[in-house]
Design a protein around this motif. Structure first.
Motif, PDB file in Angstrom:
ATOM      1  N   ALA A 127       0.809  -1.210   0.000  1.00 22.16           N
ATOM      2  CA  ALA A 127       0.000   0.000   0.000  1.00 22.16           C
ATOM      3  C   ALA A 127       0.840   1.256   0.000  1.00 22.16           C
ATOM      4  N   THR A 128       2.085   1.180   0.494  1.00 26.19           N
ATOM      5  CA  THR A 128       2.860   2.402   0.672  1.00 26.19           C
ATOM      6  C   THR A 128       4.074   2.511  -0.235  1.00 26.19           C
ATOM      7  N   SER A 129       4.644   1.420  -0.704  1.00 22.79           N
ATOM      8  CA  SER A 129       5.844   1.532  -1.521  1.00 22.79           C
ATOM      9  C   SER A 129       5.477   1.854  -2.962  1.00 22.79           C
ATOM     10  N   PRO A 130       6.011   2.940  -3.516  1.00 23.13           N
ATOM     11  CA  PRO A 130       5.719   3.255  -4.925  1.00 23.13           C
ATOM     12  C   PRO A 130       6.234   2.188  -5.879  1.00 23.13           C
ATOM     13  N   LEU A 131       7.226   1.416  -5.455  1.00 27.20           N
ATOM     14  CA  LEU A 131       7.745   0.353  -6.314  1.00 27.20           C
ATOM     15  C   LEU A 131       6.707  -0.735  -6.566  1.00 27.20           C
ATOM     16  N   LEU A 132       5.735  -0.848  -5.673  1.00 27.08           N
ATOM     17  CA  LEU A 132       4.777  -1.940  -5.756  1.00 27.08           C
ATOM     18  C   LEU A 132       3.406  -1.503  -6.256  1.00 27.08           C
ATOM     19  N   THR A 133       3.297  -0.269  -6.702  1.00 22.85           N
ATOM     20  CA  THR A 133       2.034   0.192  -7.264  1.00 22.85           C
ATOM     21  C   THR A 133       1.949  -0.208  -8.732  1.00 22.85           C
ATOM     22  N   PRO A 134       0.758  -0.514  -9.234  1.00 23.62           N
ATOM     23  CA  PRO A 134       0.613  -0.892 -10.647  1.00 23.62           C
ATOM     24  C   PRO A 134       0.962   0.262 -11.583  1.00 23.62           C
ATOM     25  N   TYR A 135       1.258  -0.104 -12.821  1.00 20.26           N
ATOM     26  CA  TYR A 135       1.564   0.900 -13.840  1.00 20.26           C
ATOM     27  C   TYR A 135       0.942   0.464 -15.159  1.00 20.26           C
ATOM     28  N   SER A 136       0.297   1.388 -15.835  1.00 19.81           N
ATOM     29  CA  SER A 136      -0.314   1.084 -17.124  1.00 19.81           C
ATOM     30  C   SER A 136      -0.115   2.258 -18.068  1.00 19.81           C
ATOM     31  N   SER A 137       0.390   1.949 -19.250  1.00 21.60           N
ATOM     32  CA  SER A 137       0.554   2.957 -20.294  1.00 21.60           C
ATOM     33  C   SER A 137       0.742   2.245 -21.621  1.00 21.60           C
ATOM     34  N   GLY A 138      -0.077   2.577 -22.588  1.00 21.99           N
ATOM     35  CA  GLY A 138       0.038   1.932 -23.885  1.00 21.99           C
ATOM     36  C   GLY A 138      -0.151   0.430 -23.771  1.00 21.99           C
ATOM     37  N   SER A 139       0.827  -0.314 -24.291  1.00 25.61           N
ATOM     38  CA  SER A 139       0.743  -1.775 -24.243  1.00 25.61           C
ATOM     39  C   SER A 139       1.203  -2.348 -22.917  1.00 25.61           C
ATOM     40  N   LEU A 140       1.752  -1.507 -22.042  1.00 26.37           N
ATOM     41  CA  LEU A 140       2.260  -1.983 -20.761  1.00 26.37           C
ATOM     42  C   LEU A 140       1.165  -1.945 -19.703  1.00 26.37           C
ATOM     43  N   SER A 141       0.901  -3.074 -19.100  1.00 26.47           N
ATOM     44  CA  SER A 141      -0.010  -3.150 -17.961  1.00 26.47           C
ATOM     45  C   SER A 141       0.676  -4.018 -16.922  1.00 26.47           C
ATOM     46  N   LEU A 142       1.290  -3.373 -15.933  1.00 28.33           N
ATOM     47  CA  LEU A 142       2.210  -4.039 -15.024  1.00 28.33           C
ATOM     48  C   LEU A 142       1.674  -4.012 -13.596  1.00 28.33           C
ATOM     49  N   PRO A 143       1.827  -5.103 -12.857  1.00 29.48           N
ATOM     50  CA  PRO A 143       1.337  -5.148 -11.479  1.00 29.48           C
ATOM     51  C   PRO A 143       2.203  -4.371 -10.501  1.00 29.48           C
ATOM     52  N   ASN A 144       3.434  -4.075 -10.875  1.00 30.59           N
ATOM     53  CA  ASN A 144       4.321  -3.275 -10.035  1.00 30.59           C
ATOM     54  C   ASN A 144       5.333  -2.567 -10.926  1.00 30.59           C
ATOM     55  N   ARG A 145       6.178  -1.743 -10.342  1.00 33.62           N
ATOM     56  CA  ARG A 145       7.103  -0.908 -11.118  1.00 33.62           C
ATOM     57  C   ARG A 145       8.537  -1.424 -11.063  1.00 33.62           C
ATOM     58  N   LEU A 146       8.694  -2.677 -10.694  1.00 36.13           N
ATOM     59  CA  LEU A 146      10.003  -3.310 -10.629  1.00 36.13           C
ATOM     60  C   LEU A 146      10.292  -4.012 -11.953  1.00 36.13           C
ATOM     61  N   VAL A 147      11.396  -3.641 -12.558  1.00 35.28           N
ATOM     62  CA  VAL A 147      11.823  -4.243 -13.820  1.00 35.28           C
ATOM     63  C   VAL A 147      13.114  -5.006 -13.569  1.00 35.28           C
ATOM     64  N   MET A 148      13.181  -6.229 -14.069  1.00 29.86           N
ATOM     65  CA  MET A 148      14.448  -6.963 -13.997  1.00 29.86           C
ATOM     66  C   MET A 148      15.305  -6.547 -15.175  1.00 29.86           C
ATOM     67  N   ALA A 149      16.475  -5.971 -14.884  1.00 29.37           N
ATOM     68  CA  ALA A 149      17.370  -5.481 -15.916  1.00 29.37           C
ATOM     69  C   ALA A 149      18.014  -6.636 -16.681  1.00 29.37           C
ATOM     70  N   PRO A 150      18.397  -6.409 -17.926  1.00 29.16           N
ATOM     71  CA  PRO A 150      19.092  -7.452 -18.694  1.00 29.16           C
ATOM     72  C   PRO A 150      20.486  -7.706 -18.140  1.00 29.16           C
ATOM     73  N   MET A 151      20.839  -8.999 -17.983  1.00 30.73           N
ATOM     74  CA  MET A 151      22.133  -9.377 -17.422  1.00 30.73           C
ATOM     75  C   MET A 151      22.656 -10.633 -18.101  1.00 30.73           C
ATOM     76  N   THR A 152      23.811 -10.519 -18.719  1.00 29.34           N
ATOM     77  CA  THR A 152      24.430 -11.653 -19.400  1.00 29.34           C
ATOM     78  C   THR A 152      24.786 -12.743 -18.401  1.00 29.34           C
ATOM     79  N   ARG A 153      24.445 -14.006 -18.741  1.00 28.98           N
ATOM     80  CA  ARG A 153      24.728 -15.117 -17.830  1.00 28.98           C
ATOM     81  C   ARG A 153      25.340 -16.337 -18.525  1.00 28.98           C
ATOM     82  N   PHE A 154      25.466 -16.354 -19.840  1.00 31.72           N
ATOM     83  CA  PHE A 154      26.145 -17.428 -20.581  1.00 31.72           C
ATOM     84  C   PHE A 154      25.484 -18.797 -20.413  1.00 31.72           C
ATOM     85  N   ARG A 155      24.159 -18.818 -20.284  1.00 29.94           N
ATOM     86  CA  ARG A 155      23.453 -20.102 -20.183  1.00 29.94           C
ATOM     87  C   ARG A 155      22.839 -20.481 -21.530  1.00 29.94           C
TER      88      ARG A 155
END
Length: 371
Positions: free
Chosen positions: A5-33
């Motif tokens: 209820a209080t963290s802005p990171l956990l509030t939903p976000y919607s714009s255009g084609s994006l409809s997200l349950p929270n504002r946390l994005v996992m960044a791209p990270m090379t892992r060689f798998r």
């Protein structure tokens, strides 16, 4: 205590084609798998599915064609086998309710004949090598002097991105991110010391990026396309004397396209988020961890409350905490050390074996009871 209820990171976000349950994005990270041919290993599906609670997942960098391969055992999106391998990943993520974009990463000058399926010397905007030794499949070697791309090479690189973006949608990805940051091909065209050309692509350092993004947007839809930029990032010997005018001009040219998002990393010498946020009309993902300590919950919340971004990308915190949104919801710890010895190996260890907070607490309880 932080909660949904209080963290802005956990509030939903919607714009255009994006409809997200929270504002946390996992960044791209090379892992060689990946297999040697660039097909993602089965364990990759487990890795991303574990982290599907993120508002948005962005994959590690994927080469669009072997011409753009920068390292051995990085994944590709060129062949039918690649598409099938990534389909297993997207299916696993979607079954967990997640959303995932594929990052297309053309190495440009990055790479070595001993790390490329073609066995050839890589090509970049100009014949300027990467400083220092580079990793190859069997150790380290001196970086080769890259071949300077011809205009035909440039057009081919754009076509390769378009083909890979279409393959990404065939593989079930929700969208595509072009890697225009951190010393890879698009960044090489934008930077001063890697673009010494005297033709149209040198006189206007934004030209390649604009042509590339426009072509991919026309192929798959601008609302399914993001772009990552890192103005002033000095990684791998990159130098940009005055990034502000270059990136302001680039954003002015790209704004009318209506991209899904701009993914922007901040820099100590050039505060890109503060300078460029007012100039970008669409969704902006902010990253403040590049070349710094891992981003904390408080730093991410500050980015949002100060208005510098709509979403915040986390890298290392997502590596060690597959349940990062749930941890933030209860103010749980997010400082687990990375298993550096297995960071770039090819198995599940150091990749899919990090515990959730619930698993950590159960383990601690078991240890306490047995003690």
């Amino acid at each position: 205590m932080t909660n949904r209820a209080t963290s802005p990171l956990l509030t939903p976000y919607s714009s255009g084609s994006l409809s997200l349950p929270n504002r946390l994005v996992m960044a791209p990270m090379t892992r060689f798998r990946a297999h040697e041919d660039g097909t993602p290993l089965p364990v990759v599906a487990d890795h991303y599915a574990q982290r599907a609670e993120a508002g948005l997942l962005i994959t590690e960098g994927i080469w669009p064609h072997r011409r753009g391969q920068s390292d051995w055992r990085l994944p590709g999106l060129e062949t039918a086998a690649h598409v099938a391998g990534w389909r297993a990943v997207t299916d696993a993520v979607h079954e967990r309710g997640g959303r995932i974009f594929a990052q297309l990463m053309h190495g440009g000058r990055q790479g070595h004949p001993r790390s490329r399926l073609l066995g050839d010397v890589p090509a970049g905007p100009s014949a300027v090598p990467v400083p220092g030794p580079v990793h190859v499949k069997d150790g380290k070697a001196e970086a080769p002097v890259p071949r300077e791309m011809t205009v035909d090479d440039i057009r081919t690189a754009i076509d390769d991105h378009v083909a890979a973006a279409r393959n990404a949608l065939r593989a079930g990805f929700d969208g595509v991110e072009i890697h225009g940051a951190n010393s890879y091909l698009t960044h090489q065209f934008l930077a001063d010391n890697t673009n010494l050309r005297d033709d149209a692509y040198g006189c206007d350092k934004t030209r390649f990026a604009v042509e590339l993004v426009t072509a991919v947007a026309e192929a798959v839809g601008a609302d399914r396309l993001g772009l990552r930029l890192s103005p002033g990032n000095p990684q791998f010997g990159m130098a940009e004397r005055a990034p502000a005018p270059v990136y302001r001009a680039l954003l002015d040219a790209l704004n009318p396209l209506g991209l899904a998002y701009l993914h922007l990393t901040d820099n100590d010498d050039y505060p890109a988020l503060a300078d460029l946020r007012p100039r970008w009309r669409g969704t902006l993902i902010g990253n403040v961890g590049e070349n710094h300590e891992p981003t904390t919950r408080q730093q991410g919340e500050r980015v949002l409350t100060q208005g510098y971004a709509d979403l915040v990308s986390y890298g290392r915190a997502f590596l060690t905490h597959p349940d990062l949104p749930a941890r933030i919801a209860v103010n749980g710890p997010i400082g687990t050390p990375i298993d550096t010895a297995r960071l770039y190996t090819h198995g599940a260890e150091g990749y899919t074996d990090y515990p959730t907070l619930e698993e950590e607490r159960a383990s601690q309880l078991t240890a306490a009871e047995s003690g």
